[in-house]
Design a protein around this motif. Structure first.
Motif, PDB file in Angstrom:
ATOM      1  N   GLU A 215       0.840  -1.217   0.000  1.00  0.00           N
ATOM      2  CA  GLU A 215       0.000   0.000   0.000  1.00  0.00           C
ATOM      3  C   GLU A 215       0.867   1.256   0.000  1.00  0.00           C
ATOM      4  O   GLU A 215       0.646   2.196  -0.769  1.00  0.00           O
ATOM      5  N   MET A 216       1.859   1.265   0.889  1.00  0.00           N
ATOM      6  CA  MET A 216       2.685   2.462   1.048  1.00  0.00           C
ATOM      7  C   MET A 216       3.470   2.759  -0.235  1.00  0.00           C
ATOM      8  O   MET A 216       3.572   3.915  -0.656  1.00  0.00           O
ATOM      9  N   LEU A 217       3.988   1.714  -0.861  1.00  0.00           N
ATOM     10  CA  LEU A 217       4.732   1.915  -2.118  1.00  0.00           C
ATOM     11  C   LEU A 217       3.816   2.465  -3.211  1.00  0.00           C
ATOM     12  O   LEU A 217       4.121   3.462  -3.859  1.00  0.00           O
ATOM     13  N   THR A 218       2.659   1.818  -3.383  1.00  0.00           N
ATOM     14  CA  THR A 218       1.826   2.169  -4.545  1.00  0.00           C
ATOM     15  C   THR A 218       1.026   3.453  -4.327  1.00  0.00           C
ATOM     16  O   THR A 218       0.577   4.067  -5.285  1.00  0.00           O
ATOM     17  N   GLU A 219       0.877   3.885  -3.066  1.00  0.00           N
ATOM     18  CA  GLU A 219       0.250   5.197  -2.809  1.00  0.00           C
ATOM     19  C   GLU A 219       1.072   6.324  -3.430  1.00  0.00           C
ATOM     20  O   GLU A 219       0.552   7.367  -3.817  1.00  0.00           O
ATOM     21  N   ALA A 224       6.267  -0.163  -8.111  1.00  0.00           N
ATOM     22  CA  ALA A 224       5.955  -0.744  -6.795  1.00  0.00           C
ATOM     23  C   ALA A 224       7.150  -1.482  -6.209  1.00  0.00           C
ATOM     24  O   ALA A 224       7.061  -2.650  -5.860  1.00  0.00           O
ATOM     25  N   GLN A 225       8.269  -0.799  -6.155  1.00  0.00           N
ATOM     26  CA  GLN A 225       9.424  -1.412  -5.481  1.00  0.00           C
ATOM     27  C   GLN A 225      10.304  -0.364  -4.825  1.00  0.00           C
ATOM     28  O   GLN A 225      10.317   0.800  -5.218  1.00  0.00           O
ATOM     29  N   SER A 253      16.207  12.804  -8.679  1.00  0.00           N
ATOM     30  CA  SER A 253      15.237  11.851  -8.131  1.00  0.00           C
ATOM     31  C   SER A 253      15.680  10.418  -8.379  1.00  0.00           C
ATOM     32  O   SER A 253      16.165  10.081  -9.458  1.00  0.00           O
ATOM     33  N   ILE A 254      15.499   9.584  -7.344  1.00  0.00           N
ATOM     34  CA  ILE A 254      15.698   8.133  -7.481  1.00  0.00           C
ATOM     35  C   ILE A 254      14.512   7.537  -6.729  1.00  0.00           C
ATOM     36  O   ILE A 254      14.585   7.227  -5.539  1.00  0.00           O
ATOM     37  N   ASP A 255      13.358   7.523  -7.407  1.00  0.00           N
ATOM     38  CA  ASP A 255      12.101   7.416  -6.657  1.00  0.00           C
ATOM     39  C   ASP A 255      10.996   6.601  -7.334  1.00  0.00           C
ATOM     40  O   ASP A 255       9.816   6.748  -6.992  1.00  0.00           O
ATOM     41  N   GLY A 256      11.355   5.757  -8.303  1.00  0.00           N
ATOM     42  CA  GLY A 256      10.321   4.928  -8.932  1.00  0.00           C
ATOM     43  C   GLY A 256       9.191   5.737  -9.560  1.00  0.00           C
ATOM     44  O   GLY A 256       8.061   5.255  -9.665  1.00  0.00           O
TER      45      GLY A 256
END
Ligand code: NAD
Length: 261
Positions: A215-219, A224-225, A253-256
């Motif tokens: 949840e926290m990643l995809t919010e 999603a990693q 940025s290094i933030d998916g």
């Protein structure tokens, strides 16, 4: 690329991202001054381990990054013991979440001291050393929260936005001194700091760490990693290279994909 002969001071390097950066810079040949809190025997184990693995000098200084005089003393002690401070990585950080109206005043002061003011005092002390040698790299570990906001993180977001602003000022002032200044803005990186946030949230929501992790990643992130401390370390090494000589004043940025949205 070799950083042999360079000295890197990495704040908050007894854990997580800072430790990953210290290891990456040591692997590239730099001598390292570690800093941060933790059990003395564990810190000594890390220090000796990095030194043995990479054949570089590794020291430790326990300065409290909320104390300006200790920061200046650490920079001076590093230059004295190791010959210079060529690379300064301002990384030490803390986390706490609450809405503004109940955000404790002492937490506000603590966050501004450790996350924002420490970067100013560290740069202030290290810049004359770098200018004298005509070469330097300052890498400020900001965050996606240096570029965008989330609720319940008022002091963190304010401080990290300040770090990005301060990075730009320093970059302009040092543009023709051989010193570059950049901010790395990570999204989620799985470190003890984030592990605690996951556990707190799982407990609060009566959920599992696995579920709240997704949840926290995809919010926040399209990807999603987690990024890893090793990847952030590799970016820091790149910023120290000749290839990155004209990259300055940049929030990287290094933030998916977090702030691409
Ligand atoms: P962490 O908790 O694993 O490490 C924090 C380090 O800072 C530790 O070495 C700790 O001892 C040190 N520290 C804390 N207070 C200190 C003080 N007063 N004086 C000296 N050292 C102190 O955390 P992390 O996740 O590796 O975070 C490192 C940096 O990266 C922080 O600035 C954080 O805001 C930033 N960041 C982290 C993430 C993430 O997802 N983990 C994302 C974006 C930015």
């Amino acid at each position: 690329m070799s950083l042999k002969g360079k000295v890197a001071l990495v704040t908050g390097s007894t854990s997580g991202i800072g430790l990953g950066i210290a290891q990456a810079l040591a692997a590239a040949g730099a001598d390292i001054m570690l800093n941060g809190f933790g059990p003395a025997d564990q810190i000594e184990k890390e220090r000796a381990g990095i030194q043995a693995a990479h054949g570089v000098k590794v020291g430790y200084n326990g300065a409290d990054m909320s104390k300006p005089d200790q920061i200046a003393a650490m920079v001076a002690a590093t230059a004295k013991a190791m010959g210079s401070v060529d690379i300064l990585v301002n990384n030490a950080g803390v986390q706490f979440t609450a809405n503004i109206e109940v955000f404790p005043n002492e937490r506000w002061d603590q966050f501004i001291a450790i996350i924002l003011s420490a970067v100013f005092f560290g740069m202030k002390a290290a810049i004359p050393v770098m200018k004298a040698r005509g070469w330097g790299r300052i890498i400020n570990i900001a965050s996606a929260h240096g570029l965008v906001a989330s609720p319940q993180k008022v002091a963190y977001v304010a401080a990290k936005h300040g770090v990005v602003g301060m990075t730009k000022v320093a970059a302009i002032e040092l543009a023709n001194e051989g010193v570059t200044v950049n901010a790395i803005c990570p999204g989620w990186v799985l470190t003890p700091l984030v592990q605690k946030q996951l556990e707190d949230r799982a407990a609060k929501e009566g959920s599992t760490v696995e579920k709240v992790t997704h949840e926290m990643l995809t919010e926040k992130q399209p990807m999603a990693q987690f990024s890893t401390p090793e990847q952030v370390g590799a970016l820091a090494v790149f910023l120290c290279s000749d290839a990155a000589k004209t990259i300055t004043g940049a929030p990287l940025s290094i933030d998916g994909g977090w702030v691409a949205q």
